[in-house]
Design an enzyme around this catalytic site. Structure first.
Site, PDB file in Angstrom:
ATOM      1  CG  ASP A   1      71.541  -2.733 102.216  1.00 28.03           C
ATOM      2  OD1 ASP A   1      71.690  -3.694 101.416  1.00 28.03           O
ATOM      3  OD2 ASP A   1      72.348  -2.504 103.120  1.00 28.03           O
TER       4      ASP A   1
ATOM      5  CD  GLU B   1      75.983  -3.647  95.452  1.00 33.57           C
ATOM      6  OE1 GLU B   1      77.168  -3.991  95.593  1.00 33.57           O
ATOM      7  OE2 GLU B   1      75.449  -3.445  94.359  1.00 33.57           O
TER       8      GLU B   1
HETATM    9  C1  NOJ Z   1      79.538  -6.928  96.891  1.00 35.48           C
HETATM   10  C2  NOJ Z   1      78.768  -5.800  97.481  1.00 35.48           C
HETATM   11  O1  NOJ Z   1      79.012  -4.675  96.767  1.00 35.48           O
HETATM   12  C3  NOJ Z   1      79.091  -5.657  98.951  1.00 35.48           C
HETATM   13  O2  NOJ Z   1      78.464  -4.558  99.509  1.00 35.48           O
HETATM   14  C4  NOJ Z   1      78.629  -6.897  99.601  1.00 35.48           C
HETATM   15  O3  NOJ Z   1      78.963  -6.859 100.964  1.00 35.48           O
HETATM   16  C5  NOJ Z   1      79.238  -8.120  98.925  1.00 35.48           C
HETATM   17  N1  NOJ Z   1      79.075  -8.097  97.486  1.00 35.48           N
HETATM   18  C6  NOJ Z   1      78.601  -9.369  99.429  1.00 35.48           C
HETATM   19  O4  NOJ Z   1      77.239  -9.404  99.096  1.00 35.48           O
HETATM   20  C1  NOJ Z   2      80.094  -2.184  97.594  1.00 35.99           C
HETATM   21  C2  NOJ Z   2      79.246  -1.225  98.311  1.00 35.99           C
HETATM   22  O1  NOJ Z   2      78.613  -1.895  99.366  1.00 35.99           O
HETATM   23  C3  NOJ Z   2      78.229  -0.626  97.386  1.00 35.99           C
HETATM   24  O2  NOJ Z   2      77.537   0.389  98.082  1.00 35.99           O
HETATM   25  C4  NOJ Z   2      78.870  -0.051  96.161  1.00 35.99           C
HETATM   26  O3  NOJ Z   2      77.880   0.418  95.292  1.00 35.99           O
HETATM   27  C5  NOJ Z   2      79.728  -1.080  95.470  1.00 35.99           C
HETATM   28  N1  NOJ Z   2      80.648  -1.678  96.401  1.00 35.99           N
HETATM   29  C6  NOJ Z   2      80.532  -0.473  94.334  1.00 35.99           C
HETATM   30  O4  NOJ Z   2      81.425   0.488  94.843  1.00 35.99           O
END
Ligand code: NOJ
Ligand code: NOJ
Length: 430
Positions: A187, A190
């Site tokens: 999603d 991520e």
């Molecule tokens: C980094 C991702 O961008 C974030 O959305 C996620 O919650 C954490 N990693 C843990 O998977």
């Molecule tokens: C975490 C977020 O969950 C994700 O949507 C985003 O792409 C990355 N950070 C980078 O900003």
């Protein structure tokens, strides 16, 4: 809001109007600073300048596409001429994208979520693929193509974006989306693998806009095929309404990734509408299911975040109630999650766009006692409450990723590029 007030004869600038006018050029500059910063391959959009705790110094396809889309929209970003993107900058972005698309990557296709800033493959473990990426990237490229066509530069479009082959920049992503939207993927956060409302909603937009561009360039076979996929996506998108819960859920058919998002209530749904809406009536902002989803989100975050209990400002909004991501790491309990700037600003933008829709259609809304002008004003003011909430937590007119749910201080990656893009699109619709 400004135009509405002038219609009613009151043109006085409010304090909030004035603040927006003052900070907008700063927000544009903060966003601009993250496009092709020194030492990166030109065209790179870093998610944030932060290189440790967390390291966001990467080109994320989702973030980069959303930032370019916001930046390309003249109405949102033009403050003065020098802040506009130049055609060299657009070319850099296209050339870098072509490079990304043509390297073998761990996702095995265009759904690879992020790249190193020197243009090379990021090959550590990650939640991949993320198939909103190719849809958003195609949307940003289609915007450039249409702009160039309007300016009479079909030669540049044919040379850089669409030569008719399946390997040209736009078609590679559109072909992928058209053949793979039924696959499960990670999603936008991520974390969860499955089918997602956000992903499918933006995929639909890419198919419809892709079909329009294909027709403009006389590729009717491709156009028919993309339109057919858009209809399939529409059918699929109807499945996310959960009548028992009373809101649109974000994920169906989960087959991997995190499993603790039990409410399935997620601001990704609103973001999907903001990023994917075409104003064509399909799941309109005023659709009762959508309104109820926005209300359910507001109610949930109002309850769980301490900073929302003080009552002076609008509600700070997070990703989803069970979130465990602190901006640096995942913690084992749900009080790790925080409100974010971009999700709070998404609710502001949602209410501005809902107000506009109500104003244009003269429609009444189920669950609201106000009618007509009063209803429009009420919705605009509600949008302003979210904007004021985001404003309250900014420091030095800057935005990080998150806002600590207890202290209200900024947290996570500083100067998150997407936070600035979400500010600019929200006020652009105000
Ligand atoms: C980094 C991702 O961008 C974030 O959305 C996620 O919650 C954490 N990693 C843990 O998977
Ligand atoms: C975490 C977020 O969950 C994700 O949507 C985003 O792409 C990355 N950070 C980078 O900003």
């Amino acid at each position: 809001m400004a135009s509405f007030l002038s219609l009613s004869g009151t043109t006085r600038e409010t304090e909030l109007d004035q603040w927006i006018r003052n900070v907008r050029p700063m927000m544009v500059n903060h966003l601009r600073a993250n496009i092709s910063p020194q030492g990166t391959l030109p065209g790179t959009v870093v998610a944030s300048p932060s290189r440790s705790h967390p390291n966001y110094y990467y080109h994320w396809v989702r973030d980069a596409s959303l930032v370019m889309l916001a930046a390309l929209d003249q109405n949102f970003v033009r403050v003065n001429g020098s802040q506009n993107l130049t055609s060299d900058e657009l070319r850099d972005y296209i050339v870098l994208t072509r490079r990304h698309q043509n390297m073998t990557n761990p996702s095995g296709g265009p759904g690879e979520p992020k790249f190193n800033v020197d243009g090379s493959i990021f090959d550590e473990p990650w939640g991949r693929p993320q198939n909103d990426g190719p849809a958003l990237r195609a949307m940003s490229m289609i915007k450039i193509a249409n702009m160039w066509l309007d300016q009479g530069h079909e030669d540049s479009v044919r040379a850089l974006l669409w030569d008719g082959s399946f390997t040209s920049v736009i078609k590679m992503d559109l072909e992928f989306v058209s053949h793979h939207w039924q696959d499960t993927c990670f999603d936008l956060w991520e974390e969860t693998k499955g089918h997602h409302f956000y992903t499918q909603f933006v995929q639909r937009r890419s198919m419809i806009e892709g079909a329009k561009l294909a027709r403009r360039l006389n590729d009717h076979t491709a156009a028919d095929w993309y339109e057919k996929q858009a209809r399939g996506l529409e059918q699929s998108l109807e499945r996310y309404w959960d009548p028992n819960r009373g809101y649109i859920v974000e994920t169906l058919d989960r087959d991997g990734g995190s499993d603790y998002k039990t409410s399935n209530l997620d601001t990704g749904v609103i973001l999907g509408l903001l990023h994917g809406s075409l104003g064509d009536g399909f799941m309109a902002f005023s659709d009762e299911r959508v309104i109820r989803t926005a209300q359910a989100l507001e109610k949930s975050f109002q309850e769980i975040y301490t900073i929302n209990h003080q009552g002076h400002w609008g509600v700070a909004i997070g990703r989803y109630p069970e979130d465990r991501y602190t901006g640096v790491e995942i913690v084992p309990s749900a009080d790790g999650g925080n409100p974010w700037f971009l999700t709070t600003l998404a609710l502001a933008e949602y209410y501005y766009r809902l107000a506009k829709e109500v104003k244009d259609s003269g429609k009444n809304l189920v669950g609201f006692s106000e009618r007509g002008r009063d209803l429009v004003l009420k919705l605009q003011r509600h949008g302003d409450e979210f904007l004021n909430r985001a404003r309250f937590h900014m420091g030095d007119n800057r935005m990080s990723e998150q806002i600590n749910r207890q202290s209200g201080y900024m947290q996570g990656a500083h100067d998150l590029t997407w936070s600035y893009a979400s500010f600019l699109t929200a006020i652009g619709h105000r």
